[in-house]
Write a protein that holds these residues in place. Structure first.
Motif, PDB file in Angstrom:
ATOM      1  N   MET A   1      -7.959  -8.501  10.970  1.00  0.00           N
ATOM      2  CA  MET A   1      -6.968  -7.493  10.637  1.00  0.00           C
ATOM      3  C   MET A   1      -7.680  -6.177  10.351  1.00  0.00           C
ATOM      4  SD  MET A   1      -4.323  -9.614   8.188  1.00  0.00           S
ATOM      5  CE  MET A   1      -5.628 -10.182   7.136  1.00  0.00           C
ATOM      6  N   LYS A   2      -7.252  -5.135  11.055  1.00  0.00           N
ATOM      7  CA  LYS A   2      -7.842  -3.810  10.838  1.00  0.00           C
ATOM      8  C   LYS A   2      -7.099  -3.027   9.767  1.00  0.00           C
ATOM      9  CE  LYS A   2      -9.727  -3.478  15.439  1.00  0.00           C
ATOM     10  NZ  LYS A   2      -9.713  -2.795  16.719  1.00  0.00           N
ATOM     11  N   ARG A   3      -5.783  -3.292   9.683  1.00  0.00           N
ATOM     12  CA  ARG A   3      -4.948  -2.625   8.675  1.00  0.00           C
ATOM     13  C   ARG A   3      -3.896  -3.606   8.186  1.00  0.00           C
ATOM     14  NH1 ARG A   3      -3.341   2.551  12.218  1.00  0.00           N
ATOM     15  NH2 ARG A   3      -5.217   3.809  11.914  1.00  0.00           N
ATOM     16  N   VAL A   4      -3.574  -3.525   6.896  1.00  0.00           N
ATOM     17  CA  VAL A   4      -2.458  -4.294   6.364  1.00  0.00           C
ATOM     18  C   VAL A   4      -1.517  -3.363   5.616  1.00  0.00           C
ATOM     19  CG1 VAL A   4      -3.675  -6.507   6.182  1.00  0.00           C
ATOM     20  CG2 VAL A   4      -3.663  -4.955   4.235  1.00  0.00           C
ATOM     21  N   ALA A   5      -0.236  -3.642   5.751  1.00  0.00           N
ATOM     22  CA  ALA A   5       0.754  -2.958   4.934  1.00  0.00           C
ATOM     23  C   ALA A   5       0.756  -3.649   3.580  1.00  0.00           C
ATOM     24  CB  ALA A   5       2.131  -3.044   5.580  1.00  0.00           C
ATOM     25  N   VAL A   6       0.658  -2.876   2.515  1.00  0.00           N
ATOM     26  CA  VAL A   6       0.700  -3.430   1.174  1.00  0.00           C
ATOM     27  C   VAL A   6       2.012  -3.000   0.532  1.00  0.00           C
ATOM     28  CG1 VAL A   6      -0.407  -3.558  -1.086  1.00  0.00           C
ATOM     29  CG2 VAL A   6      -1.817  -3.346   0.973  1.00  0.00           C
ATOM     30  N   TYR A   7       2.827  -3.994   0.184  1.00  0.00           N
ATOM     31  CA  TYR A   7       4.097  -3.741  -0.476  1.00  0.00           C
ATOM     32  C   TYR A   7       3.912  -3.965  -1.968  1.00  0.00           C
ATOM     33  CZ  TYR A   7       6.038  -4.257   4.245  1.00  0.00           C
ATOM     34  OH  TYR A   7       6.313  -4.118   5.572  1.00  0.00           O
ATOM     35  N   CYS A   8       4.345  -2.996  -2.770  1.00  0.00           N
ATOM     36  CA  CYS A   8       4.167  -3.104  -4.216  1.00  0.00           C
ATOM     37  C   CYS A   8       5.076  -2.117  -4.926  1.00  0.00           C
ATOM     38  CB  CYS A   8       2.720  -2.839  -4.594  1.00  0.00           C
ATOM     39  SG  CYS A   8       2.127  -1.190  -4.178  1.00  0.00           S
ATOM     40  N   GLY A   9       5.086  -2.205  -6.239  1.00  0.00           N
ATOM     41  CA  GLY A   9       5.950  -1.367  -7.052  1.00  0.00           C
ATOM     42  C   GLY A   9       5.405   0.032  -7.289  1.00  0.00           C
ATOM     43  N   SER A  10       6.327   0.950  -7.506  1.00  0.00           N
ATOM     44  CA  SER A  10       5.945   2.318  -7.869  1.00  0.00           C
ATOM     45  C   SER A  10       5.979   2.493  -9.384  1.00  0.00           C
ATOM     46  CB  SER A  10       6.874   3.330  -7.199  1.00  0.00           C
ATOM     47  OG  SER A  10       8.215   3.116  -7.609  1.00  0.00           O
ATOM     48  N   ALA A  11       6.277   1.412 -10.092  1.00  0.00           N
ATOM     49  CA  ALA A  11       6.301   1.435 -11.562  1.00  0.00           C
ATOM     50  C   ALA A  11       4.941   0.980 -12.095  1.00  0.00           C
ATOM     51  CB  ALA A  11       7.395   0.510 -12.084  1.00  0.00           C
ATOM     52  N   THR A  12       4.723   1.273 -13.380  1.00  0.00           N
ATOM     53  CA  THR A  12       3.521   0.818 -14.070  1.00  0.00           C
ATOM     54  C   THR A  12       3.967  -0.083 -15.218  1.00  0.00           C
ATOM     55  OG1 THR A  12       2.388   2.892 -13.540  1.00  0.00           O
ATOM     56  CG2 THR A  12       1.426   1.538 -15.284  1.00  0.00           C
ATOM     57  N   PRO A  13       3.916  -1.411 -15.030  1.00  0.00           N
ATOM     58  CA  PRO A  13       4.328  -2.324 -16.096  1.00  0.00           C
ATOM     59  C   PRO A  13       3.421  -2.211 -17.321  1.00  0.00           C
ATOM     60  CG  PRO A  13       4.152  -3.473 -13.992  1.00  0.00           C
ATOM     61  CD  PRO A  13       3.538  -2.118 -13.812  1.00  0.00           C
TER      62      PRO A  13
END
Length: 193
Positions: A1-13
């Motif tokens: 894999m050369k690139r991965v999409a990273v899905y995550c929150g825009s909040a800071t728990p």
């Protein structure tokens, strides 16, 4: 894999483990020479992943809707920033730019992105690995729900392995590297549906 999409929150728990894990993901991907494609924001886990990957010399490509640019949450120091019209275009761009998907903790937007990546894999719109990093047991209930869908019959046996789960990034990336595409719904016989 050369690139991965990273899905995550825009909040800071409040729990610092999530921010630490996000930074570790960004750093590790960059050190492995894997580019990060993500939501383009500067806040929360999104910003932590981007900043860590950039600090480690990695490629970071953001994809952000114009409305969020207007709200001044876009990260200004990325390798590339693609500004799109809306969320549908954003998710399609994630798929076009990446070789796989890694989901770390997040909220409803993160879930929307994860489920669409899984749905598109099931339908055959892509054959890329879809990974879930179960940091600190955050996704235990979601994993149980995935298994319940299979148990009840809403998730076909052929598609049960579409969701690749790891408790560590190393384990997750190893599972994603070993990914073998499944038979998509569009290529299944009517008797299998």
């Amino acid at each position: 894999m050369k690139r991965v999409a990273v899905y995550c929150g825009s909040a800071t728990p409040a729990d610092p483990r999530y921010l630490e894990d996000a930074r570790a993901v960004g750093t590790t991907l960059a050190k492995r020479g894997i580019g990060v494609v993500y939501g383009g924001g500067r806040l929360g886990l999104m910003g932590a992943i981007a900043d860590a990957a950039l600090a480690a010399g990695g490629e970071v490509i953001g994809v952000i809707p114009q409305a969020l640019v207007d709200a001044e949450v876009a990260h200004s120091g990325l390798t590339e920033l693609h500004v799109v019209g809306g969320m549908h275009e954003r998710k399609a761009k994630f798929t076009d730019l990446s070789d796989g998907f890694v989901t770390i903790p997040g909220g409803t937007g993160t879930m929307d992105e994860l489920w669409e990546a899984l749905s598109w894999a099931q339908l055959g719109y892509h054959a890329k690995p879809v990974g879930l990093l179960n940091s600190a047991g955050y996704y235990d209930h979601l994993i149980a729900f995935w298994e319940k869908m299979a148990e009840v019959g809403f998730l076909r046996a052929q598609h049960r392995d579409l969701l690749i789960v790891g408790d560590t990034l190393d384990a997750l990336l190893a599972g994603m590297s070993a990914h073998v595409p499944t038979q998509p719904i569009v290529r299944m016989a009517m008797s299998d549906l």
